[in-house]
Design a protein around this motif. Structure first.
Motif, PDB file in Angstrom:
ATOM      1  N   GLY A 109       0.722  -1.271  -0.019  1.00  0.00           N
ATOM      2  CA  GLY A 109       0.022  -0.047   0.092  1.00  0.00           C
ATOM      3  C   GLY A 109       0.896   1.336  -0.016  1.00  0.00           C
ATOM      4  O   GLY A 109       0.402   2.386  -0.588  1.00  0.00           O
ATOM      5  N   PRO A 118      -0.158   4.414  -6.823  1.00  0.00           N
ATOM      6  CA  PRO A 118      -1.562   4.134  -7.071  1.00  0.00           C
ATOM      7  C   PRO A 118      -2.159   5.247  -7.808  1.00  0.00           C
ATOM      8  O   PRO A 118      -1.808   6.503  -7.817  1.00  0.00           O
ATOM      9  CB  PRO A 118      -2.299   4.305  -5.595  1.00  0.00           C
ATOM     10  CG  PRO A 118      -1.410   5.133  -4.663  1.00  0.00           C
ATOM     11  CD  PRO A 118       0.038   4.912  -5.507  1.00  0.00           C
ATOM     12  N   THR A 175      -1.763  -6.595  -4.937  1.00  0.00           N
ATOM     13  CA  THR A 175      -2.982  -6.823  -4.026  1.00  0.00           C
ATOM     14  C   THR A 175      -4.026  -6.087  -4.715  1.00  0.00           C
ATOM     15  O   THR A 175      -5.191  -5.600  -4.294  1.00  0.00           O
ATOM     16  CB  THR A 175      -2.610  -5.702  -3.041  1.00  0.00           C
ATOM     17  OG1 THR A 175      -2.347  -4.329  -3.403  1.00  0.00           O
ATOM     18  CG2 THR A 175      -1.697  -5.980  -1.860  1.00  0.00           C
ATOM     19  N   ASN A 224      -7.676  -5.029  -3.485  1.00  0.00           N
ATOM     20  CA  ASN A 224      -8.203  -3.624  -3.685  1.00  0.00           C
ATOM     21  C   ASN A 224      -9.316  -3.315  -4.427  1.00  0.00           C
ATOM     22  O   ASN A 224     -10.207  -2.584  -4.093  1.00  0.00           O
ATOM     23  CB  ASN A 224      -7.005  -2.816  -4.254  1.00  0.00           C
ATOM     24  CG  ASN A 224      -5.638  -2.789  -3.560  1.00  0.00           C
ATOM     25  OD1 ASN A 224      -5.713  -2.858  -2.294  1.00  0.00           O
ATOM     26  ND2 ASN A 224      -4.640  -2.298  -4.189  1.00  0.00           N
ATOM     27  N   GLU A 237     -12.339  -1.477  -2.399  1.00  0.00           N
ATOM     28  CA  GLU A 237     -12.577  -0.012  -2.943  1.00  0.00           C
ATOM     29  C   GLU A 237     -14.088  -0.224  -3.429  1.00  0.00           C
ATOM     30  O   GLU A 237     -14.338   0.717  -4.133  1.00  0.00           O
ATOM     31  CB  GLU A 237     -11.533   0.589  -3.600  1.00  0.00           C
ATOM     32  CG  GLU A 237     -10.048   0.563  -2.970  1.00  0.00           C
ATOM     33  CD  GLU A 237      -9.150   0.934  -3.958  1.00  0.00           C
ATOM     34  OE1 GLU A 237      -9.274   1.051  -5.175  1.00  0.00           O
ATOM     35  OE2 GLU A 237      -7.778   0.918  -3.470  1.00  0.00           O
TER      36      GLU A 237
END
Length: 685
Positions: A19, A42, A75, A79, A83
């Motif tokens: 992350g 990201p 991930t 995610n 999300e």
């Protein structure tokens, strides 16, 4: 057959996305190890992977075409669920079963929280459709599915803008050809849609779990397929044309093409890579019981490894906070029935936000600052206080830079971010930071107990292996809280998950419901595995077993050889022993029933962990001191790993690596073993 690079000399590159950071390790044919740690990018995480791969190859002075294996932990699937950013998904099922995702198992993870609500289905009711067909429990069609009905349904799905479809017909596990026929018809009518047949993902009994698994697979399918396609294209543009293998939740690698068809298998991709590395270390050091403790920027995770093998669960949940689907803790997320290393997870990481509730209680997480903007001390615009800010304020982390100088640290911004929290608590900033540290430790004990005490194992009998960017900062305090006597911090701790990719086996799982002719069914599953992996694959047979009337099974290994009654008796004996160890009681043979058959095929990695760890650590910074806050502020030596020798050194002290910082608190001592692992033990009291 899967692409293979096992016998070709060249460089292997492992890239793991977190992350906060993207970690990359390159391993050369002569054992050269080149690490790289950069901030994640990201929402386009693939760009960070390509950039970090190019950077590590530049640092190694190696051409991209020298890479013969590109190994990846990601991930992206998790995610998409966390999300709620997956595809627009529809479910097609048998008439009368439209609401199976809503009904579920009527489990509540918190019995007395009246405000708790069930997870919202990934496919809303208006996108769940029924067909006038039925597969009976013995496999008869009463009636069969009409092709005209499927085509009419496809027209409706097209009009609704559906991007992914999960086909989950009642009892399809006993008549898989019918469900596959429906799925094929939908693929023909909806050429742009991602269509999943539940029997191709989880051909097992239990309608709800099979439907949920297929729905999760369809929901993340287009996202994972698009991500891997984009990543492969980016790597090719950068000159890396090696096969791309992706870490599965089970701890084995699989090629990107196969992963795109069954993306539900990579939900726990990132955490599994780290456990795989710890498994190799446990075998190397001959440790019978090991707790793998991984703390990164967003979460902290724990897993148990016994006699060189991690626990692999048949069921778990995703999207429900702590990923443990056992007992009264289930019901918070979306059930998934694919093999996964048993990993307990809590929302405490270096980027976890520190807050105070209305009652004046201090909390850490689960909200995270991530990598953008990140902790306040990164100087990238973040204003919320995080655990990293607390660690800088306490003196545990360098006040200048992290990740080998790639991330600048601003201690003044860390203190500024913590000040409002300190004011609400009526304490000074340093005391507030120490309080946050202790709250995080308390939170993380929950994860360790979930994989030890709740399985009937005593954590005090285990050794803890700590890794991740923040794991070595908290491991000693966590171990003391749990009564664990020894903590190991391996070389390259902040990139240990990437290292796990380098030493992981290629792996494929196949499963089928129980059939009377076990030998024939095992032969069929073995044939499917060897057709994909090749004849060199090592094949292992397993049985999901339970006592009659139970809902959950235990997975039991079956010995090699012909399926004689003696072989099955040995499996039943193992089942009784494991059931008594886990639940405190055991029954007799007359109560035992087999639910599923499993075959696991592996292609062993050409790299051993010993190869990677044999080189000594590079010389570090000049030793110095830094004021660190424990019960009181202490002038604490700051060393590099190369400064720690075979003779134990008493704490407190701080050991700084390029990729992580290890904290040895007062009352503990540390030395370095022959594999350059930091060994932390407690002084005699």
């Amino acid at each position: 057959m899967l692409p293979s690079s096992e016998h070709r000399p060249g460089w292997r590159v492992g890239a793991d996305i977190g992350g906060t950071f993207t970690d990359v390790i390159a391993l050369g044919p002569d054992g050269e190890v080149v690490p790289m740690k950069v901030l994640s990018t990201p929402p386009d995480y693939g760009t960070g992977v390509v950039g970090a791969t190019s950077a590590v190859l530049d640092a190694a002075a190696v051409a991209p075409d020298a890479v013969t294996a590109m190994l990846h932990g990601t991930t992206v699937a998790t995610n998409a669920i966390l999300e709620m950013a997956g595809a627009r998904t529809a479910v097609v099922t048998t008439r009368g079963f439209r609401d199976v995702l809503e009904l579920g198992r009527l489990r509540r993870p918190v019995l007395y929280d009246l405000s708790w609500t069930k997870p919202v289905p990934l496919a809303p009711r208006r996108h769940r459709h029924e067909l006038a067909q039925r597969i009976t429990a013995d496999g008869r069609l009463a009636p069969a599915t009409g092709e005209a009905d499927v085509r009419a349904l496809a027209a409706r799905l097209r009009a609704d803008g559906i991007e992914a479809v999960a086909v989950c017909l009642l009892n399809s596990h006993v008549r898989p050809d019918e469900e596959r026929r429906v799925a094929d018809l939908l693929r023909a009518e909806l050429p742009g849609a991602y269509v999943t047949a539940s029997v191709d993902i989880s051909p097992q009994p239990r309608e709800f779990e099979r439907t949920s698994t297929a729905t999760v697979n369809a929901y993340v399918g287009p996202v994972v397929h698009g991500y891997l396609t984009h990543l492969e294209a980016g790597l090719r543009t950068a000159g890396v044309r090696a096969p791309l293998l992706v870490m599965q939740s089970s701890g084995g690698l699989l090629d990107a093409r196969s992963v795109s068809s069954r993306p539900v298998q990579i939900i726990e991709s990132g955490p599994a890579a780290g456990v795989t590395a710890v498994r190799r270390l446990a075998s190397l050091l001959d440790l019978p019981s090991v707790v793998a403790f991984d703390m990164g920027g967003t979460t902290a995770k724990a897993s148990l490894i016994e006699h060189g093998e991690p626990f692999v669960s048949a069921d778990y949940e995703v999207g429900g906070g702590m990923n443990v689907a056992r007992g009264l803790g289930s019901g918070a997320g979306y059930p998934v029935r694919t093999p996964s290393i048993d990993i307990a997870e809590v929302g405490s990481g270096g980027g976890s936000v520190i807050s105070v509730d209305e009652a004046g209680a201090l909390h850490v997480g689960p909200a995270s600052a991530g990598s953008r903007p990140g902790p306040a001390c990164y100087g990238q615009g973040g204003e919320l206080p995080t655990l990293t800010d607390a660690n800088v304020t306490l003196g545990y982390l360098s006040p200048d830079a992290l990740a080998g100088g790639r991330v600048a640290i601003h201690a003044d911004l860390a203190a500024k971010a913590l000040s409002p929290v300190a004011e609400r608590l009526g304490r000074d900033v340093a005391a507030t930071a120490r309080g946050a540290y202790e709250v995080a430790v308390s939170s993380m004990t929950t994860a360790v107990k979930a994989v030890t005490s709740e399985r009937g194992r005593d954590p005090r009998e285990a050794t803890m292996v700590a890794f991740g960017g923040a794991g070595p900062l908290y491991a000693a305090a966590l171990a003391k809280e749990l009564g664990i006597k020894t903590v190991l911090v391996p070389a390259h701790p902040g990139l240990f998950s990437s290292l796990g990719l380098l030493v992981a086996d290629t792996e494929l799982h196949e499963v089928a419901p129980y059939q009377q002719d076990l030998a024939a069914e095992f032969a069929r599953l073995t044939g499917e595995v060897t057709a994909e992996l090749g004849e060199r694959a090592v094949v292992e047979r397993l049985l999901d077993m339970r006592y009659r009337g139970q809902r959950f099974e235990l997975r039991i290994r079956l010995d090699d050889g012909p399926l004689t009654e003696e072989l099955l008796a040995a499996a039943r004996k193992r089942f009784h022993e494991e059931h008594e160890r886990t639940y405190g009681r055991a029954g007799d043979d007359s109560l035992v029933e087999i639910v599923n058959l499993r075959v696991r095929g592996t292609l062993p990695s050409p790299v051993s962990l010993e190869d990677v760890l044999r080189l000594p650590p590079p010389p570090g910074r000049t030793p110095g001191t830094r004021d660190c806050r424990f019960a009181e502020t202490v002038a604490t030596p700051v060393l590099s790993r190369s400064d720690v020798g075979a003779e134990p050194i008493d704490g407190p002290l701080v050991v700084e690596d390029m990729d992580a910082t290890t904290l040895v608190p007062p009352g503990a001592r540390v030395h370095r073993d022959r594999f350059h692992t930091l060994v932390i033990t407690w002084s005699a009291e």
